[in-house]
Design a protein around this motif. Sequence first.
Motif, mmCIF file in Angstrom:
data_model
loop_
_atom_site.group_PDB
_atom_site.id
_atom_site.type_symbol
_atom_site.label_atom_id
_atom_site.label_comp_id
_atom_site.label_asym_id
_atom_site.label_seq_id
_atom_site.Cartn_x
_atom_site.Cartn_y
_atom_site.Cartn_z
ATOM 1 N N UNK B 25 11.376 -6.260 5.801
ATOM 2 C CA UNK B 25 10.129 -6.815 6.338
ATOM 3 C C UNK B 25 10.204 -8.338 6.256
ATOM 4 N N UNK B 26 10.034 -9.029 7.370
ATOM 5 C CA UNK B 26 10.115 -10.499 7.312
ATOM 6 C C UNK B 26 8.957 -11.085 6.511
ATOM 7 N N UNK B 27 9.215 -12.212 5.902
ATOM 8 C CA UNK B 27 8.214 -12.853 5.044
ATOM 9 C C UNK B 27 7.352 -13.854 5.795
ATOM 10 N N UNK B 28 7.347 -13.781 7.121
ATOM 11 C CA UNK B 28 6.721 -14.810 7.938
ATOM 12 C C UNK B 28 5.245 -14.583 8.241
ATOM 13 N N UNK B 29 4.669 -13.485 7.802
ATOM 14 C CA UNK B 29 3.259 -13.219 8.060
ATOM 15 C C UNK B 29 2.428 -13.512 6.811
ATOM 16 N N UNK B 30 1.108 -13.398 6.957
ATOM 17 C CA UNK B 30 0.199 -13.566 5.833
ATOM 18 C C UNK B 30 -0.083 -12.212 5.186
ATOM 19 N N UNK B 31 -0.488 -11.251 6.017
ATOM 20 C CA UNK B 31 -0.784 -9.904 5.543
ATOM 21 C C UNK B 31 0.013 -8.895 6.371
ATOM 22 N N UNK B 32 0.109 -7.685 5.856
ATOM 23 C CA UNK B 32 0.683 -6.567 6.592
ATOM 24 C C UNK B 32 -0.367 -5.472 6.731
ATOM 25 N N UNK B 33 -0.234 -4.706 7.783
ATOM 26 C CA UNK B 33 -1.029 -3.493 7.915
ATOM 27 C C UNK B 33 -0.115 -2.380 8.400
ATOM 28 N N UNK B 34 -0.168 -1.232 7.746
ATOM 29 C CA UNK B 34 0.508 -0.069 8.298
ATOM 30 C C UNK B 34 -0.545 0.941 8.723
ATOM 31 N N UNK B 35 -0.206 1.665 9.768
ATOM 32 C CA UNK B 35 -1.061 2.724 10.297
ATOM 33 C C UNK B 35 -0.193 3.960 10.455
ATOM 34 N N UNK B 36 -0.623 5.089 9.910
ATOM 35 C CA UNK B 36 0.128 6.319 10.056
ATOM 36 C C UNK B 36 -0.823 7.448 10.432
ATOM 37 N N UNK B 37 -0.410 8.195 11.444
ATOM 38 C CA UNK B 37 -1.111 9.410 11.850
ATOM 39 C C UNK B 37 -0.130 10.539 11.611
ATOM 40 N N UNK B 38 -0.476 11.456 10.718
ATOM 41 C CA UNK B 38 0.553 12.368 10.215
ATOM 42 C C UNK B 38 0.047 13.776 9.978
ATOM 43 N N UNK B 39 0.994 14.704 10.096
ATOM 44 C CA UNK B 39 0.850 16.049 9.553
ATOM 45 C C UNK B 39 2.049 16.306 8.649
ATOM 46 N N UNK B 40 1.938 17.322 7.815
ATOM 47 C CA UNK B 40 2.987 17.580 6.820
ATOM 48 C C UNK B 40 3.277 19.076 6.749
ATOM 49 N N UNK B 41 4.542 19.408 6.609
ATOM 50 C CA UNK B 41 4.935 20.821 6.652
ATOM 51 C C UNK B 41 4.329 21.645 5.520
ATOM 52 N N UNK B 42 4.041 20.991 4.403
ATOM 53 C CA UNK B 42 3.521 21.716 3.238
ATOM 54 C C UNK B 42 2.045 21.421 2.993
ATOM 55 N N UNK B 43 1.449 20.620 3.862
ATOM 56 C CA UNK B 43 0.055 20.267 3.629
ATOM 57 C C UNK B 43 -0.143 19.488 2.345
ATOM 58 N N UNK B 44 0.862 18.695 1.985
ATOM 59 C CA UNK B 44 0.811 18.011 0.690
ATOM 60 C C UNK B 44 0.197 16.630 0.811
ATOM 61 N N UNK B 45 0.073 15.957 -0.318
ATOM 62 C CA UNK B 45 -0.291 14.546 -0.327
ATOM 63 C C UNK B 45 0.923 13.715 0.086
ATOM 64 N N UNK B 46 0.691 12.425 0.329
ATOM 65 C CA UNK B 46 1.815 11.521 0.440
ATOM 66 C C UNK B 46 1.545 10.293 -0.404
ATOM 67 N N UNK B 47 2.610 9.624 -0.759
ATOM 68 C CA UNK B 47 2.530 8.458 -1.637
ATOM 69 C C UNK B 47 3.079 7.233 -0.927
#
Lengths: 201, 166
Positions: B25-47
């Motif tokens: 990840x380049x260090x050239x920004x001020x903040x980061x934002x990630x966006x994830x739209x997901x399903x999971x095979x086991x219906x588990x949590x994610x970390x």
Amino acid sequence: MWWAELLNSIVALLESGAGGGGGAFESIATATGTGSSGTITFSSIPSTYTHLQIRALTKSTNTAGPTYNYFIRFNSDTTAANYRNHYLRGTGSAAQAGSFDSDTNGFVIGYTPVARTSSPDLTNMFGTNIIDIHDYASTTKNKTVRSFFGTELNTTDGNSIVGLQSGLWVNTAAVSSLSLFVEIGNWTTSTVFSLYGIKGA
Amino acid sequence: MPATYEPIATTTLGSATATITFSSIPATYTDLRFVIVATNSAGSNFSVRVNGDTGNNYSQTDLSGSGIIAGSARLTNFGRFVPTATGLGLSTTIPHLYTGDLFSYAGSTNKTVLFTNSEDENGNGYLVRLVGLWRNTTAINTIALISDSGTFNIGTTATLYGIKNA
């Protein structure tokens, strides 16, 4: 004269899109704390955007705390009755909802930790906030504000807090300036408020 | 000079995987934002982990609503961020939406993150807002989204954005 027109065009291009980048989301200005003032102000806000967003990383110079409120005020309006707000927040053990009394400082928009170094040590810990001001340039609507804030201190004393605030500035004037006041102490030199403009289609 | 708000990387899974990683990840920004739209095979949590840190350097406080009750919980001295709702987690079929805003990620202070969690399954669901702290003053150069069990399903989409102030 052709060269004057060319220079005017170049100047116009340089002055457009204040801050960085182009597109719908643009940076307008960034303000940092001085360590000797509890107020940060953005003034002469252009009316050319649809909404404003402030992204904040905050800390008070006070050493007691461990957290304090901070306020937002618009256009230097100190009429307490013009500010209303409600909150929903979590302390790690309880969800809380309520409202704050009208205040000449504006309304509470977030919480910030202090510069405390023991019991608990809050070195390098900050409060965060994303504040959205909708239709800020309208002259026919009162102004609605939303914030999503959080301060995480890795403690179990209930001083870590995450929450949502909604606020109403009962005034149809366009927002041309806004100030952020910390309840106690001053903003540290590592405090940063970044103002962004969001354009509509 | 980067734009004010721009995508850094994006992935839409063509095959199931347990971990989605944004690296270098380049260090050239001020903040980061990630966006994830997901399903999971086991219906588990994610970390979420940053910079591969598996130590107990993470903590978080949350505010949740289930459609029945509002609540708040915390994790201290933990080994990861957990943005999924404790009582629900990912679905095997219904996409859930999560975002993470990492403030001053390239700076020299501990890192504070705001997460949003939107899990609605038409009769069951959670809405959660979290604040997290990674107690490390190193710049963030890697973000890993990790299925606690099973895998992120095909079609899961994750994007990382950079936000640059004036």
